[in-house]
Design a protein around this motif. Structure first.
Motif, PDB file in Angstrom:
ATOM      1  N   TYR A  55       1.163  12.127 -15.158  1.00  0.00           N
ATOM      2  CA  TYR A  55      -0.227  11.699 -15.282  1.00  0.00           C
ATOM      3  C   TYR A  55      -0.567  10.714 -14.167  1.00  0.00           C
ATOM      4  O   TYR A  55       0.231   9.812 -13.858  1.00  0.00           O
ATOM      5  CB  TYR A  55      -0.472  11.027 -16.638  1.00  0.00           C
ATOM      6  CG  TYR A  55      -0.253  11.923 -17.826  1.00  0.00           C
ATOM      7  CD1 TYR A  55      -0.889  13.161 -17.928  1.00  0.00           C
ATOM      8  CD2 TYR A  55       0.599  11.540 -18.865  1.00  0.00           C
ATOM      9  CE1 TYR A  55      -0.695  13.976 -19.031  1.00  0.00           C
ATOM     10  CE2 TYR A  55       0.799  12.350 -19.968  1.00  0.00           C
ATOM     11  CZ  TYR A  55       0.146  13.568 -20.048  1.00  0.00           C
ATOM     12  OH  TYR A  55       0.341  14.381 -21.140  1.00  0.00           O
ATOM     13  N   CYS A  56      -1.725  10.857 -13.565  1.00  0.00           N
ATOM     14  CA  CYS A  56      -2.192   9.973 -12.499  1.00  0.00           C
ATOM     15  C   CYS A  56      -3.509   9.325 -12.903  1.00  0.00           C
ATOM     16  O   CYS A  56      -4.368   9.988 -13.499  1.00  0.00           O
ATOM     17  CB  CYS A  56      -2.398  10.753 -11.196  1.00  0.00           C
ATOM     18  SG  CYS A  56      -0.870  11.442 -10.488  1.00  0.00           S
ATOM     19  N   TYR A  57      -3.662   8.042 -12.600  1.00  0.00           N
ATOM     20  CA  TYR A  57      -4.930   7.373 -12.862  1.00  0.00           C
ATOM     21  C   TYR A  57      -5.086   6.194 -11.912  1.00  0.00           C
ATOM     22  O   TYR A  57      -4.112   5.725 -11.292  1.00  0.00           O
ATOM     23  CB  TYR A  57      -5.031   6.903 -14.311  1.00  0.00           C
ATOM     24  CG  TYR A  57      -4.090   5.785 -14.707  1.00  0.00           C
ATOM     25  CD1 TYR A  57      -4.398   4.443 -14.469  1.00  0.00           C
ATOM     26  CD2 TYR A  57      -2.877   6.058 -15.342  1.00  0.00           C
ATOM     27  CE1 TYR A  57      -3.541   3.423 -14.834  1.00  0.00           C
ATOM     28  CE2 TYR A  57      -2.011   5.047 -15.715  1.00  0.00           C
ATOM     29  CZ  TYR A  57      -2.352   3.727 -15.463  1.00  0.00           C
ATOM     30  OH  TYR A  57      -1.490   2.717 -15.818  1.00  0.00           O
ATOM     31  N   THR A  58      -6.317   5.712 -11.794  1.00  0.00           N
ATOM     32  CA  THR A  58      -6.630   4.566 -10.950  1.00  0.00           C
ATOM     33  C   THR A  58      -7.491   3.587 -11.740  1.00  0.00           C
ATOM     34  O   THR A  58      -8.431   3.997 -12.436  1.00  0.00           O
ATOM     35  CB  THR A  58      -7.392   5.009  -9.684  1.00  0.00           C
ATOM     36  OG1 THR A  58      -6.560   5.901  -8.931  1.00  0.00           O
ATOM     37  CG2 THR A  58      -7.749   3.813  -8.819  1.00  0.00           C
ATOM     38  N   ASP A  59      -7.157   2.308 -11.671  1.00  0.00           N
ATOM     39  CA  ASP A  59      -8.011   1.271 -12.233  1.00  0.00           C
ATOM     40  C   ASP A  59      -8.198   0.186 -11.178  1.00  0.00           C
ATOM     41  O   ASP A  59      -7.870   0.400  -9.998  1.00  0.00           O
ATOM     42  CB  ASP A  59      -7.460   0.719 -13.559  1.00  0.00           C
ATOM     43  CG  ASP A  59      -6.070   0.077 -13.413  1.00  0.00           C
ATOM     44  OD1 ASP A  59      -5.693  -0.294 -12.284  1.00  0.00           O
ATOM     45  OD2 ASP A  59      -5.365  -0.055 -14.429  1.00  0.00           O
ATOM     46  N   LYS A  60      -8.727  -0.966 -11.544  1.00  0.00           N
ATOM     47  CA  LYS A  60      -9.067  -1.977 -10.550  1.00  0.00           C
ATOM     48  C   LYS A  60      -7.842  -2.580  -9.871  1.00  0.00           C
ATOM     49  O   LYS A  60      -7.971  -3.232  -8.828  1.00  0.00           O
ATOM     50  CB  LYS A  60      -9.913  -3.073 -11.170  1.00  0.00           C
ATOM     51  CG  LYS A  60      -9.178  -4.024 -12.099  1.00  0.00           C
ATOM     52  CD  LYS A  60     -10.099  -5.139 -12.586  1.00  0.00           C
ATOM     53  CE  LYS A  60      -9.342  -6.199 -13.374  1.00  0.00           C
ATOM     54  NZ  LYS A  60     -10.249  -7.277 -13.855  1.00  0.00           N
ATOM     55  N   SER A  61      -6.657  -2.352 -10.436  1.00  0.00           N
ATOM     56  CA  SER A  61      -5.444  -2.926  -9.845  1.00  0.00           C
ATOM     57  C   SER A  61      -4.721  -1.955  -8.922  1.00  0.00           C
ATOM     58  O   SER A  61      -3.754  -2.337  -8.261  1.00  0.00           O
ATOM     59  CB  SER A  61      -4.485  -3.386 -10.954  1.00  0.00           C
ATOM     60  OG  SER A  61      -4.005  -2.287 -11.692  1.00  0.00           O
ATOM     61  N   GLY A  62      -5.153  -0.685  -8.871  1.00  0.00           N
ATOM     62  CA  GLY A  62      -4.504   0.278  -7.989  1.00  0.00           C
ATOM     63  C   GLY A  62      -4.369   1.647  -8.606  1.00  0.00           C
ATOM     64  O   GLY A  62      -5.002   1.955  -9.633  1.00  0.00           O
ATOM     65  N   SER A  63      -3.539   2.488  -7.989  1.00  0.00           N
ATOM     66  CA  SER A  63      -3.307   3.850  -8.463  1.00  0.00           C
ATOM     67  C   SER A  63      -1.896   3.954  -9.043  1.00  0.00           C
ATOM     68  O   SER A  63      -0.953   3.338  -8.530  1.00  0.00           O
ATOM     69  CB  SER A  63      -3.461   4.852  -7.312  1.00  0.00           C
ATOM     70  OG  SER A  63      -4.792   4.864  -6.831  1.00  0.00           O
ATOM     71  N   TYR A  64      -1.767   4.761 -10.096  1.00  0.00           N
ATOM     72  CA  TYR A  64      -0.514   4.812 -10.845  1.00  0.00           C
ATOM     73  C   TYR A  64      -0.133   6.241 -11.207  1.00  0.00           C
ATOM     74  O   TYR A  64      -0.983   7.134 -11.301  1.00  0.00           O
ATOM     75  CB  TYR A  64      -0.633   3.985 -12.136  1.00  0.00           C
ATOM     76  CG  TYR A  64      -0.855   2.511 -11.876  1.00  0.00           C
ATOM     77  CD1 TYR A  64       0.218   1.636 -11.765  1.00  0.00           C
ATOM     78  CD2 TYR A  64      -2.144   2.013 -11.717  1.00  0.00           C
ATOM     79  CE1 TYR A  64       0.020   0.289 -11.522  1.00  0.00           C
ATOM     80  CE2 TYR A  64      -2.356   0.672 -11.462  1.00  0.00           C
ATOM     81  CZ  TYR A  64      -1.271  -0.189 -11.360  1.00  0.00           C
ATOM     82  OH  TYR A  64      -1.469  -1.512 -11.104  1.00  0.00           O
ATOM     83  N   VAL A  65       1.168   6.433 -11.421  1.00  0.00           N
ATOM     84  CA  VAL A  65       1.711   7.690 -11.920  1.00  0.00           C
ATOM     85  C   VAL A  65       2.525   7.371 -13.166  1.00  0.00           C
ATOM     86  O   VAL A  65       3.430   6.526 -13.131  1.00  0.00           O
ATOM     87  CB  VAL A  65       2.618   8.373 -10.878  1.00  0.00           C
ATOM     88  CG1 VAL A  65       3.200   9.662 -11.450  1.00  0.00           C
ATOM     89  CG2 VAL A  65       1.853   8.670  -9.615  1.00  0.00           C
ATOM     90  N   LEU A  66       2.199   8.031 -14.265  1.00  0.00           N
ATOM     91  CA  LEU A  66       2.956   7.900 -15.506  1.00  0.00           C
ATOM     92  C   LEU A  66       3.788   9.163 -15.677  1.00  0.00           C
ATOM     93  O   LEU A  66       3.254  10.272 -15.747  1.00  0.00           O
ATOM     94  CB  LEU A  66       2.015   7.729 -16.699  1.00  0.00           C
ATOM     95  CG  LEU A  66       2.673   7.752 -18.089  1.00  0.00           C
ATOM     96  CD1 LEU A  66       3.660   6.599 -18.253  1.00  0.00           C
ATOM     97  CD2 LEU A  66       1.612   7.722 -19.183  1.00  0.00           C
TER      98      LEU A  66
END
Length: 232
Positions: A55-66
């Motif tokens: 899973y990939c998502y982006t919030d105000k702190s950056g982009s992430y992969v779960l």
């Protein structure tokens, strides 16, 4: 008119229970050609178990992969279970390198058939409106019926809901049973330190799962978990 009512109902279901929905798991699955989701990148990232969901998502702190990993070594009729599972969150760097933020592993007990993630119940949303995604994971432990079958009864087995807020892990552990006294839902101290909107969201989630026949939670206190007692 019926179609319009159905559309309004579906919209209400999507917006209820979270302040700023980032996306549902199906929509958050990483693109197949994402360089940081390749087999080589995952090997360098150090995920110990085979990844079956990305899973990939982006919030105000950056982009992430779960990444969700399952050993998948316990095959049963109609259900593939694992003796061990793992979830790891990585931050994506400017050069597509992955830096691990947190990782959890869990194991089925010896008397259980196995465990697996309930991917349709996983959430990636900003629940309290602080601009940061609060990942919620759900995984269930099953009991065996015989060597080839597991017990899928909603009132048999146990389940865990794990929520991450500001990097801290809050865990809800529920055991079910056919008698009221057999059912128990507890949570660790980090759950009770969560912002109230997040706590309420998790309680609503358990009630929704109960109403949908996904697990027989204890509803003695309107589904609110009790605090875990210290082990001796």
């Amino acid at each position: 008119m019926k179609r319009k009512l159905l559309a309004l109902t579906l919209l209400a279901l999507l917006v209820t229970g979270s302040h700023a929905q980032i996306g549902l798991p199906g929509k958050n699955e990483c693109a197949a050609n994402a360089p940081y989701a390749s087999a080589e990148a995952l090997k360098k990232a150090g995920l110990e178990l085979p990844a079956f969901k990305r899973y990939c998502y982006t919030d105000k702190s950056g982009s992430y992969v779960l990444l969700l990993g399952e050993k998948q070594d316990e095959p049963y009729a109609g259900e593939l279970l694992s003796s061990a599972i793992q979830a790891s969150l990585y931050k994506v760097g400017g050069d597509n390198t992955l830096t691990r933020e947190w990782s959890i592993r869990d194991f089925a007990n010896k008397d259980e058939a196995g465990v697996n993630f309930r991917s349709k119940l996983i959430e990636l949303a900003d629940i309290d409106g602080d601009g940061l995604v609060d990942p919620i994971l759900v995984y269930r432990f099953f009991n065996p019926v015989d060597s080839d079958h597991i017990d899928n009864d909603d009132y048999v087995g146990r389940i865990k809901i794990v929520a991450f807020h500001l990097g801290r892990k809050a865990t809800i552990h529920a055991i079910t049973g056919h008698l009221d006294g057999d059912r128990k839902t507890t949570a660790n101290d980090n759950y009770f330190a969560l912002p109230k909107p997040v706590q309420r969201h998790l309680v609503k989630k358990m009630k929704a799962m109960y109403d949908a026949g996904q697990f027989g939670f204890d509803n003695s206190y309107d589904f609110a978990p009790k605090r875990e007692t210290a082990r001796r």
